[in-house]
Each structure stands twice: as structure tokens, then as C-alpha cells.
Scaffold this active site. Structure first.
Site, short mmCIF file in Angstrom:
data_model
loop_
_atom_site.label_atom_id
_atom_site.label_comp_id
_atom_site.label_asym_id
_atom_site.label_seq_id
_atom_site.Cartn_x
_atom_site.Cartn_y
_atom_site.Cartn_z
N LYS A 1 -115.92 1.34 35.20
CA LYS A 1 -114.70 1.50 34.41
C LYS A 1 -113.82 0.27 34.56
O LYS A 1 -113.66 -0.25 35.67
CB LYS A 1 -113.95 2.73 34.95
N LYS B 1 -110.02 -0.36 43.39
CA LYS B 1 -108.85 0.36 42.85
C LYS B 1 -109.21 1.84 42.60
O LYS B 1 -108.49 2.74 43.02
CB LYS B 1 -108.45 -0.30 41.53
N LYS C 1 -115.26 -5.04 34.38
CA LYS C 1 -114.24 -5.77 33.62
C LYS C 1 -114.93 -6.61 32.59
O LYS C 1 -116.04 -7.10 32.80
CB LYS C 1 -113.41 -6.66 34.55
N ASN D 1 -97.57 -5.23 28.17
CA ASN D 1 -97.54 -3.77 28.31
C ASN D 1 -97.00 -3.38 29.69
O ASN D 1 -96.09 -2.55 29.80
CB ASN D 1 -98.95 -3.20 28.10
N SER E 1 -106.25 6.63 32.47
CA SER E 1 -107.51 6.48 31.72
C SER E 1 -108.49 7.57 32.13
O SER E 1 -109.21 8.15 31.31
CB SER E 1 -108.15 5.12 32.00
N1 GLU Z 1 -107.02 -2.95 32.72
C1 GLU Z 1 -106.42 -1.97 33.58
C2 GLU Z 1 -106.65 -2.34 35.03
O1 GLU Z 1 -106.82 -3.48 35.37
C3 GLU Z 1 -106.83 -0.55 33.23
C4 GLU Z 1 -108.28 -0.27 33.33
C5 GLU Z 1 -108.69 1.11 32.80
O2 GLU Z 1 -107.83 1.86 32.39
O3 GLU Z 1 -109.90 1.37 32.82
O4 GLU Z 1 -106.55 -1.52 35.92
#
Ligand code: GLU
Length: 434
Positions: free
Chosen positions: A70, A94, A106, A221, A349
Site C-alpha cells: 500500500k 508506517k 510507493k 493537501n 485509506s
Molecule cells: N501517500 C500517503 C503516505 O505517504 C498515503 C498513502 C496511502 O494512503 O496509501 O502515507
């Protein structure tokens, strides 16, 4: 990129240190030191003037040990393979800190979205997903927004994926428009998570939010929602900056007016009653909280020396270099590490994906309450770890995260590891466990 600024090398160092601190076998490092899969795609786009231009993109999928991978997709001229690799690993840690059933990923496309027309942007977004669709899906790898991507782009990407597969799969992507199965509260979720952990840190440090001041670097954002929510919580926001400039007012910015101004002018620069300051000045202001909410490597050794704030809340991914990090720790500055601080986005998410799976949607208050509980729980677990082991908040977050992924790898039979340290239970039981 040096050892100090390469996200891939930085996260490898963080992982290695956690493996050693936990007294785990080097096998754990060996297992997680590289993303399990990296895809590189070349996306041709028919430009508005009739030319064809090919854009390079990447998707790094770090590990599926705890579930599908994710993480967001960014559109930026500086995207490169090591950045995407490093960011995918940060996503693993994370989601592990939060106890979410995901591994990290990513994606990124090398482009300057400001130079693309809406049609060109749509073609690029669709082409990227078309090429990567064989290695994506709601049970495989689930993208989301990141730097310079947004719900509209997620909507195009979802549509492309649905067309390729020939059926609807709303859980393929998160951060999508509400009408396509997005979650209420997702847009503001990262900023809201930042607010929750900042309030927790203030509570531990004896700072009264009503008397506190903050500065925010970045007004995308994450930065803009963070500014709004800190302001609503009574914290005085004295400076914000964006790619084009900044706005500083020692007596406190009128954030609601600033939000309107920024959406009209596409910058915070020139906001009436404010003056422009440099990034160096912004980081050296005498405030309680600094929120870096832009890109990596903003707080290097030099800036870390100048920081006067008590709290650095890392809303961006990797905003502090290893040297900067060491100096902040030496100087007793309380750092809320990125993998905890900005986890509100991926947490909502996760809620979005759960709602898609159920086909049943929650009111915004329910989303925000669940997010609050999970952020407060994760903060408390990391804080407890920090107190018990006399390490920094970042090291503590890695201890929790690495323990969790190592335990999952062990349970799958990928490792034979002895766990010498007990990690506080809540995180290891998974999200919202009572
Ligand atoms: N791009 C965000 C992050 O770095 C959200 C990633 C997501 O919601 O999967 O955590």
C-alpha cells in the site's frame, strides 16, 4: 544523492539500527533491506501539440509479509528509483506502527504536472496504471495519492483499472472521489492525524495548545489541512510556505482567509498583512511546533542547529536527514517521526478499503473517531517504548514496526527468530483491537 539524502540508504540505516536494538538476527535486515519488486514503466502520452512524449514511472513494492502492499503515487520532476524504493520501505514501517494489515509500496512518475494540460495528465495517469495493472489490485497492491496527485487522478486510475479488468473493483485505489467509493474524512486525514499526535506531544511536554505557536512548510493537501486544523484547535499558525513563497505574521495568520487566498492565487506569497521569509528563517522561528509538510531532506545539519521549536512534527516523508536527526536529538527537540506523524492518511485509506470491501459507508464522525483512537494508541505505544528503552521517538517507532514485521515473517516461516524483547501488545494485535 549522498548517504545523507538518499531515502533508500537512510531507511536501510534505520532498519538496521532497529534490528540491532531489538537484538534480532541479521536475517531480519537481510529479509527487509530491499523492496521485493520494482517495476519501471515508460508511458507514452500524445501531447496537445500532436507530439508523443514518453514519461518514466516506477512502482516499488517492499514487502507483502503483513498483507497487500500500500502506498501513494507521486508526480514530480525529481522522482527517481532510489527515492521510490526508500518511500516504499517507509510505508511498510508506517503501516506496521499503526498495525494496519499492509506492507509498503510507493510509485512515482518523473514529470512536472504543472506543465501538463488536464488531458495530458489524464492520459499519463491512465497509461501508468495500464502498464502496472498486472501487479496491482485490491488484494495485491493498493495505490493512493501522494505529492501532486489527488482524488481526480485516483478517479481516472480507478476507471482505467476497472476497464483493464472488466469489472468494478473500488478497493483497488484509495483517496478516490466520494462518488466512486471514497471515504469521508480521507482528504483531511493526514492533517488530522498530525493534529492528534501534536496534541499528544504537547500534553506529554506540558505545552498548552491555546498558548502555542506553529509554522508549516508546505501548503499542499497535507500542509493546508494541517494549518486549518491546528488553527481550529487554538494553536497560532505564524508562518506557512509553499513552492512559490511564504507568509509570515508574528501575531498569527488568519488561516481561513489564507486558505481562500491560496486557492485563488496558487501561493501563500503576498497574503495581506504577511511578509515573505526564507526557508532557513522559517525553520529558525521561535515557535513551539515546526511541521515540515513538503518533501524529503529539508532539515539538514545546518537547519537542525537553528531550530528553536520544542516539537518537530514530520508531516512529510523523510523531511530530516540523518545528520539533522542526530542534532535534533542532541538538542533535546521532540521529533514525532514521519512513520507515525503522517500515518493518518494511510489509516483512513485503510478505512476506505474496508468500506469498499463491505460496500457499506461510515459517517465522517465515525471515520474521525476511529482515526483519533488509532493515532492516540500508536503515539502512546511509541512513547512508552521511547521511555522504557531511552531511545528517540524515531528509534522507538522503528522498534515497534520492525518487531511487528519480523514477527509476521517468523509466523510465515520466512525466519527463525528469537524475540528477546516484549513490545507493548496493542500494536501487535492489529487495528482497533480492544
Ligand atoms: N501517500 C500517503 C503516505 O505517504 C498515503 C498513502 C496511502 O494512503 O496509501 O502515507
Amino acid at each position: 544523492m549522498s548517504d545523507q539524502t538518499n531515502p533508500f540508504l537512510i531507511v536501510q540505516g534505520q532498519l538496521h539500527r532497529a534490528v540491532q536494538n531489538l537484538g534480532l538476527s541479521e536475517d531480519v535486515y537481510e529479509l527487509f533491506k530491499e523492496p521485493m519488486r520494482i517495476s519501471r514503466v515508460a508511458v507514452p502520452v500524445r501531447m496537445d501539440d500532436g507530439r508523443v512524449q514518453t514519461f518514466l514511472g516506477y512502482r516499488a513494492q517492499h514487502t507483502d509479509v503483513t498483507g497487500p502492499t500500500k502506498g501513494g503515487i507521486r508526480f514530480h520532476p525529481d522522482v527517481n528509483e532510489d527515492e521510490v524504493k526508500g518511500l516504499s520501505m517507509w510505508m511498510t514501517f508506517k503501516t506496521a506502527v499503526m498495525g494496519l494489515p499492509y506492507g509498503g509500496a510507493k510509485g512515482g512518475v518523473i514529470c512536472d504536472p504543472g506543465q501538463l494540460s488536464e488531458r495530458e495528465l489524464e492520459e499519463l495517469s491512465r497509461g501508468y496504471i495500464r502498464l502496472l495493472s498486472p501487479v496491482m489490485g485490491p488484494e495485491v497492491d493498493i495505490p493512493a495519492p501522494d505529492v501532486n496527485t489527488n482524488p481526480k487522478i485516483m478517479g481516472w486510475m480507478l476507471d482505467e483499472f476497472d476497464r483493464v479488468r472488466g469489472h468494478h473493483s473500488p478497493g483497488f485505489i484509495t483517496g478516490k472521489p466520494l462518488v466512486l467509493g471514497g471515504s469521508l474524512g480521507r482528504d483531511a486525514a493526514t492533517g488530522r492525524g498530525v493534529l492528534f499526535v501534536v496534541l499528544q506531544a504537547m500534553d506529554r511536554l506540558g505545552i498548552d495548545p491555546k498558548k502555542a505557536t506553529a509554522v508549516i512548510q508546505g501548503f499542499g493537501n497535507v500542509g493546508s489541512h494541517t494549518a486549518r486544523l491546528l488553527h481550529e484547535a487554538g494553536i497560532k499558525v505564524v508562518a506557512v510556505s509553499d513552492v512559490r513563497g511564504s507568509a509570515y505574521d508574528a501575531s498569527g495568520l488568519d488561516v481561513p482567509k489564507l486558505l481562500t487566498y491560496a486557492s485563488e492565487h496558487k501561493t501563500t506569497k503576498g497574503f495581506p498583512g504577511s511578509r515573505m521569509i526564507s526557508t532557513d528563517e522559517l525553520f529558525s522561528l521561535d515557535v513551539d511546533v515546526i511541521v515540515p509538510a513538503a518533501l524529503e531532506n529539508q532539515i539538514d545539519g545546518e537547519r537542525a542547529e537553528q531550530v528553536r521549536a520544542r516539537i518537530v512534527a514530520e508531516a512529510a516523508n523523510g523531511p530530516t536527514t540523518p545528520e539533522g536527526d542526530e542534532l535534533l536529538a542532541e538538542r533535546g527537540i521532540f521529533v514525532i517521526p514521519d512513520i507515525l506523524c503522517n500515518a493518518g492518511g494511510v489509516t483512513v485509506s485503510y478505512f476506505e478499503w474496508v468500506q469498499n470491501t463491505m460496500g457499506y459507508y461510515w459517517p465522517e464522525q465515525e471515520v474521525n473517531d476511529k482515526l483519533s483512537r488509532m493515532m492516540v494508541d500508536a503515539f502512546s505505544t511509541v512513547y512508552q517504548m521511547q521511555q522504557e528503552h531511552r531511545v528517540t521517538m524515531r528509534e522507538a517507532a522503528y522498534l515497534v514496526a520492525v518487531h511487528r514485521v519480523a514477527e509476521a515473517a517468523n509466523a510465515r516461516g520466512w525466519l527463525r527468530v528469537n524475540f528477546q524483547h516484549e513490545v507493548p501488545g496493542a500494536v501487535l494485535r492489529g487495528p482497533l483491537a480492544d
